[in-house]
Design a protein around this motif. Structure first.
Motif, PDB file in Angstrom:
ATOM      1  N   GLN A 171     -48.025 -13.377 -17.626  1.00  0.00           N
ATOM      2  CA  GLN A 171     -47.238 -12.158 -17.803  1.00  0.00           C
ATOM      3  C   GLN A 171     -47.130 -11.814 -19.289  1.00  0.00           C
ATOM      4  N   PRO A 172     -46.845 -10.563 -19.616  1.00  0.00           N
ATOM      5  CA  PRO A 172     -46.773 -10.150 -21.024  1.00  0.00           C
ATOM      6  C   PRO A 172     -45.793 -10.957 -21.886  1.00  0.00           C
ATOM      7  N   ASN A 173     -44.690 -11.416 -21.331  1.00  0.00           N
ATOM      8  CA  ASN A 173     -43.689 -12.127 -22.136  1.00  0.00           C
ATOM      9  C   ASN A 173     -43.802 -13.643 -22.035  1.00  0.00           C
TER      10      ASN A 173
ATOM     11  N   ARG B  39     -61.741  -3.622 -20.436  1.00  0.00           N
ATOM     12  CA  ARG B  39     -61.524  -2.697 -19.328  1.00  0.00           C
ATOM     13  C   ARG B  39     -62.124  -3.285 -18.059  1.00  0.00           C
ATOM     14  N   LYS B  40     -61.871  -2.620 -16.963  1.00  0.00           N
ATOM     15  CA  LYS B  40     -62.459  -3.078 -15.707  1.00  0.00           C
ATOM     16  C   LYS B  40     -63.978  -3.112 -15.848  1.00  0.00           C
ATOM     17  N   ILE B  41     -64.574  -4.075 -15.190  1.00  0.00           N
ATOM     18  CA  ILE B  41     -66.024  -4.227 -15.212  1.00  0.00           C
ATOM     19  C   ILE B  41     -66.624  -3.254 -14.198  1.00  0.00           C
TER      20      ILE B  41
ATOM     21  N   PRO C 141     -51.479  -5.908 -16.263  1.00  0.00           N
ATOM     22  CA  PRO C 141     -52.240  -6.200 -17.479  1.00  0.00           C
ATOM     23  C   PRO C 141     -51.370  -6.767 -18.596  1.00  0.00           C
ATOM     24  N   ILE C 142     -52.007  -7.542 -19.465  1.00  0.00           N
ATOM     25  CA  ILE C 142     -51.395  -7.894 -20.744  1.00  0.00           C
ATOM     26  C   ILE C 142     -52.271  -7.254 -21.809  1.00  0.00           C
ATOM     27  N   SER C 143     -51.677  -6.904 -22.923  1.00  0.00           N
ATOM     28  CA  SER C 143     -52.436  -6.210 -23.964  1.00  0.00           C
ATOM     29  C   SER C 143     -53.430  -7.170 -24.616  1.00  0.00           C
ATOM     30  N   VAL C 144     -54.407  -6.606 -25.290  1.00  0.00           N
ATOM     31  CA  VAL C 144     -55.397  -7.414 -26.000  1.00  0.00           C
ATOM     32  C   VAL C 144     -54.707  -8.263 -27.063  1.00  0.00           C
TER      33      VAL C 144
ATOM     34  N   ASP D   9     -54.662  -2.248 -20.578  1.00  0.00           N
ATOM     35  CA  ASP D   9     -53.513  -1.460 -20.135  1.00  0.00           C
ATOM     36  C   ASP D   9     -53.652  -1.153 -18.642  1.00  0.00           C
ATOM     37  N   GLN D  10     -52.813  -0.286 -18.120  1.00  0.00           N
ATOM     38  CA  GLN D  10     -52.787  -0.014 -16.681  1.00  0.00           C
ATOM     39  C   GLN D  10     -54.133   0.462 -16.134  1.00  0.00           C
TER      40      GLN D  10
END
Length: 185
Positions: free
Chosen positions: A113-115, A2-4, A144-147, A137-138
């Motif tokens: 990017q996610p893809n 998450r954001k710091i 964002p890209i997922s973990v 996530d957003q």
């Protein structure tokens, strides 16, 4: 991820990442365009000072907000004692052994990017900077890209590293190497 927000557990995590060889850089104090324009020196200096105080390490890299170098921040970043800065997201490649110079205070990067596919990043004899703007996530930031996506990309990148196809360096070390290979250091 998450954001710091600089809680003690954030600081412990970042210190652990530093111990694993990652570089932590600065990104401005407020990330607010009008405030950055009004007082660029404070944006560059205070961000650096805060992070250095929290982490107990020298911060040498800056990343311009909004994936773009800002002329009003460039001198402040240099004057604050940073050694290099990342700006832009055009996925530029830098030739490792070319006689090209690199503006240490406006190094372009590839926004992951996610893809994305790691094999598409590779180009023999070249390097470029990868930028993960947010992992999660957003709620964790822009683009964002997922973990799980991050983990898969890092596993693919590690495979190429283990095969000798790529070398992975923190941003500050890569810029130093480019300068030394091009005779700028």
């Amino acid at each position: 991820w998450r954001k710091i927000d600089w809680r003690e557990d954030d600081i412990r995590t970042l210190r652990r990442l530093i111990n694993y060889g990652h570089e932590i850089g600065s990104h401005s104090l407020t990330h607010h365009i009008q405030r950055m324009q009004a007082n660029p020196q404070a944006e560059a200096c205070q961000s650096k000072e805060l992070i250095e105080g929290w982490l107990g390490t020298k911060i040498t890299s800056f990343c311009y907000p909004y994936c773009s170098s800002h002329s009003y921040l460039a001198d402040a970043v240099k004057n604050a004692g940073y050694e290099q800065a990342r700006g832009g997201d055009q996925a530029s490649y830098y030739a490792v052994h070319a006689a090209q110079s690199c503006d240490r205070f406006n190094v372009d990067s590839r926004l992951v990017q996610p893809n994305d596919n790691v094999s598409e990043w590779l180009r023999p004899g070249h390097w470029h900077v990868l930028m993960f703007h947010a992992i999660g996530d957003q709620r964790d930031g822009w683009a964002p890209i997922s973990v799980s996506q991050f983990s898969a990309l890092m596993a693919d990148l590690a495979k190429y590293r283990d095969e000798g196809a790529v070398e992975i360096l923190p941003f500050n070390c890569a810029v130093d190497r480019l300068d030394s290979q091009n005779g700028d250091a």
